[in-house]
Every structure is written in structure tokens, then in C-alpha cells.
Design an enzyme around this catalytic site. Structure first.
Site, PDB file in Angstrom:
ATOM      1  N   CYS A 158      18.121  41.255   9.931  1.00  0.00           N
ATOM      2  CA  CYS A 158      18.066  41.530  11.366  1.00  0.00           C
ATOM      3  C   CYS A 158      16.808  42.284  11.775  1.00  0.00           C
ATOM      4  O   CYS A 158      16.620  42.553  12.956  1.00  0.00           O
ATOM      5  CB  CYS A 158      19.294  42.339  11.779  1.00  0.00           C
ATOM      6  N   ASN A 159      15.945  42.628  10.831  1.00  0.00           N
ATOM      7  CA  ASN A 159      14.800  43.482  11.140  1.00  0.00           C
ATOM      8  C   ASN A 159      14.014  43.011  12.357  1.00  0.00           C
ATOM      9  O   ASN A 159      13.601  43.812  13.199  1.00  0.00           O
ATOM     10  CB  ASN A 159      13.851  43.549   9.934  1.00  0.00           C
TER      11      ASN A 159
END
Length: 366
Positions: free
Chosen positions: A86-87
Site C-alpha cells: 500500500c506504500n
């Protein structure tokens, strides 16, 4: 019926623990899930996963970059779970979406769907995914899942509404293979104002029952005298910007003031979101004692049982706890998936998004 499950980006095993313990009985049959294989690039997460999820089959957890994983060599599966990184979609940070290093990694899950055609899948990501690349990334991901042969139901869940003692919003996309002719429905929230049960508080999670001495991953943090004095001046629920903090202790910060900096838990509500970070006052802080939470206390907020042992050094454990999916929240979703497959009705609500409208109104990335 036993579904054989594959998993990419397995983390420490929040979803896997939920899958391991989820069962639905219907039509004279028990529907359950069995681990087949998984992959993650973090060695500590892999060790944690092996120890707690499949200690009898450690060779089925493949440590390494998913881009180097030979998908064709993996065993057949009929269920698939993946929380793709999800960065690049998070609301904290630059929100690079597909332009970042991690954005395109979701495509490896699409490759698994096309290769194995599992009966169902669950994909998980942060709420920020819906706005990455002006919403086009979300639409592109959904389009790829639909094109792989699935009827998908995306929804923004707050796990606090399902009994998790933490406000944690995540997008979950549930897909069923088209030929099964079933439609997943979002399980109705059970906790909160006007619902059958009140929110579970951070205080309840950490104190009831008390964490025993010698509990796993429960090493007490150490702080300087100044940090202790600083925390003592902050009431429960308040943070580093509380006006009652003595002048000589106040932080000299220019620019944005993040609300979770030195934020102490409140005793009467769920905690704020547990994250994998820890520097700059982001460890999460006890409501009464002038200290950061232990990793076991943070794991309690994530609903991991005390018997679940995280492997690796303390900072790696903190990272694993913060990046995991809360097992108790995941179990609600997985049991709804099993009920859907078995044809068992359950209370449900409308999803946040209409999939057809999303795909029709949003410009797709090419």
C-alpha cells in the site's frame, strides 16, 4: 468442503490466522480453508507466518521478491488472498499510485487469478487507493480483476464496526468467479452507535484480560526523562500539540502537525490506527503510564491472540503488527465469503461503490 488457499504479500499472517479459524456449517457440510502456499519479501514476516500458520509446512512459505516468484511452479489453489503493498496508495506520503515502485505489484495477483482461476479471492489495501492517480488506479485494478473472470464487490470497511478495538479503514475487494453465479454482499456492521454492540475500546482490549507477565513480544519500552515528563503532561486522547504542555517541553515543529504524534490512547473509544512506524513519536502511547505501548499491546489492538508469536527484532515486530490485517476483522469477511459460497443468508449492507458505475465513469489507465 476445504478451500486450498494461496497468498501473496502474506505479512505476519493476520488474514491467514482468520482463514485458519474460519468455518461455516451448512447443507450438512463444513466449509473451511487450508493453507497451500504464500509469499513475502520480508524474512521476519515469513518466519512469523511459518511459526503461527503452517509450522508443519514451512517450505510452502516462499521468501523473496514477488517479481522473481515462479507462479507456474506453485500448487493449484481454489482460494486466493493478497494484501498488495500500500506504500504508493497511502494517504500518508506522496501517493504515487502506479507511478511508484510498489503500485504495479498488484498485477502479480492478477497473474495468479488468471493462472489458477480460484473460486474466490480477497484483495486488501488502504483507503487511499480510491484516490490514487485521481481515482484511475482503483478503476484500473478493478477492471483487471473483472477481465480475469470475476464478479467483484469493493467496499471501504472500518474494522471498528466489526468489533476490532481500533479505527482502521481498509478497502477490501471480494471476487467470485463468474461461472459460480453468486454475488458477495458486504456483512452488516455490528459495533457502534445504534448497532447491536458498542465499540470495543482500546482500554478493554489491553486490560481484559490483563496481559500476563512474560507474555510474548511484551518488552517494555525505555524512554528518556524528558520524554516521560512530556508524556505526563498529555491527557488521555490528546497528542503532542495539547495546549496544556509546559512551554519548555513543547515540540518546535514547523509545517503540518500530524495528530498521531505522541498521541495517548483514550480509555472510552477504539484506538487510532496502528501503523508499522515508530520514529518521531509514532509508537502509540499508553493512556495512563508515561510510555509507548509494547508490541504485545499493539497486537492486542490488532486482535492477535497472545499465543501468536512475532519473530524478528523489536522494530521488525512493530512493523509486522502495524502492517497486518486485524484477524478478528478478517474473520468476519472470510466467514461471509464462505456463507456466500454455501448459500447461507446473512445481514448485509450496500457496498460503498457500484462496480458498474466505477468502471463506466472513470478513465482507465493504459
Amino acid at each position: 468442503m476445504i478451500f486450498k488457499k494461496g497468498e501473496l504479500f502474506n505479512g505476519p499472517g493476520g488474514f491467514a490466522w482468520a482463514a485458519k479459524h474460519a468455518k461455516v456449517e451448512a447443507n450438512g457440510e463444513v466449509y473451511s480453508i487450508e493453507h497451500a502456499w504464500s509469499n513475502d519479501y520480508d524474512v521476519s514476516a515469513c518466519e512469523t507466518y511459518k511459526h503461527n500458520i503452517c509450522p508443519d509446512k514451512p517450505d510452502t512459505v516462499y521468501h523473496g521478491d514477488v517479481r522473481e516468484l515462479d507462479i507456474n511452479s506453485l500448487s493449484d489453489i481454489d482460494a486466493f488472498i493478497y494484501g498488495f503493498p500500500c506504500n504508493d496508495f497511502s494517504v500518508v506520503g506522496e501517493k504515487k499510485g502506479f507511478d511508484g515502485e510498489f503500485g504495479p505489484l498488484y498485477t502479480y495477483g492478477i497473474k495468479v487469478l488468471k493462472r489458477f482461476q480460484p473460486k474466490w479471492f480477497i484483495a486488501e489495501n488502504v483507503g487511499g487507493l480510491q484516490s490514487a492517480n485521481e481515482g484511475r488506479a482503483f478503476a484500473r485494478i478493478l477492471r483487471d480483476m473483472v477481465d480475469a473472470g470475476y464478479k467483484v464487490t469493493p467496499h471501504l470497511y472500518n474494522f471498528a464496526n466489526y468489533g476490532v478495538p481500533q479505527s482502521r479503514q481498509r478497502i477490501l475487494i471480494v471476487g467470485f468467479r463468474n461461472d459460480l453465479n453468486v454475488q458477495f454482499r458486504v456483512p452488516a456492521p455490528t459495533h457502534g452507535p445504534g448497532l447491536p454492540f458498542p465499540f470495543k475500546t482500546a482500554y478493554e482490549a489491553i486490560t481484559d484480560p490483563p496481559i500476563p507477565e512474560g507474555a510474548l513480544n511484551h518488552d517494555m519500552p525505555k524512554h528518556t526523562k524528558k520524554v516521560i515528563e512530556f508524556l505526563e503532561s498529555i491527557p488521555p486522547g490528546q497528542n503532542a500539540w495539547y495546549e496544556g504542555i509546559p512551554e519548555h517541553l513543547r515540540l518546535n515543529v514547523k509545517g503540518a502537525r500530524m495528530s498521531q504524534i505522541y498521541r495517548r490512547l483514550d480509555t472510552v473509544s477504539p484506538s487510532y490506527t496502528v501503523t508499522g512506524s515508530g520514529g518521531g513519536g509514532t509508537h502509540m502511547y499508553h493512556w495512563e503510564e508515561p510510555r509507548a505501548l509494547t508490541n504485545r499491546e499493539r497486537a492486542r489492538l490488532q486482535t492477535f491472540p497472545d499465543s501468536f508469536e512475532f519473530k524478528g527484532p523489536k522494530d521488525k515486530v512493530r512493523q509486522q503488527v502495524g502492517m497486518a490485517v486485524p484477524p478478528n476483522g478478517a474473520k468476519v469477511i472470510i466467514e461471509a465469503v464462505l456463507k456466500t459460497y454455501a448459500g447461507v443468508p446473512y445481514d448485509h449492507i450496500a457496498p460503498k461503490w457500484d462496480i458498474d458505475e466505477l468502471l463506466n465513469q472513470t478513465t482507465i489507465l493504459v
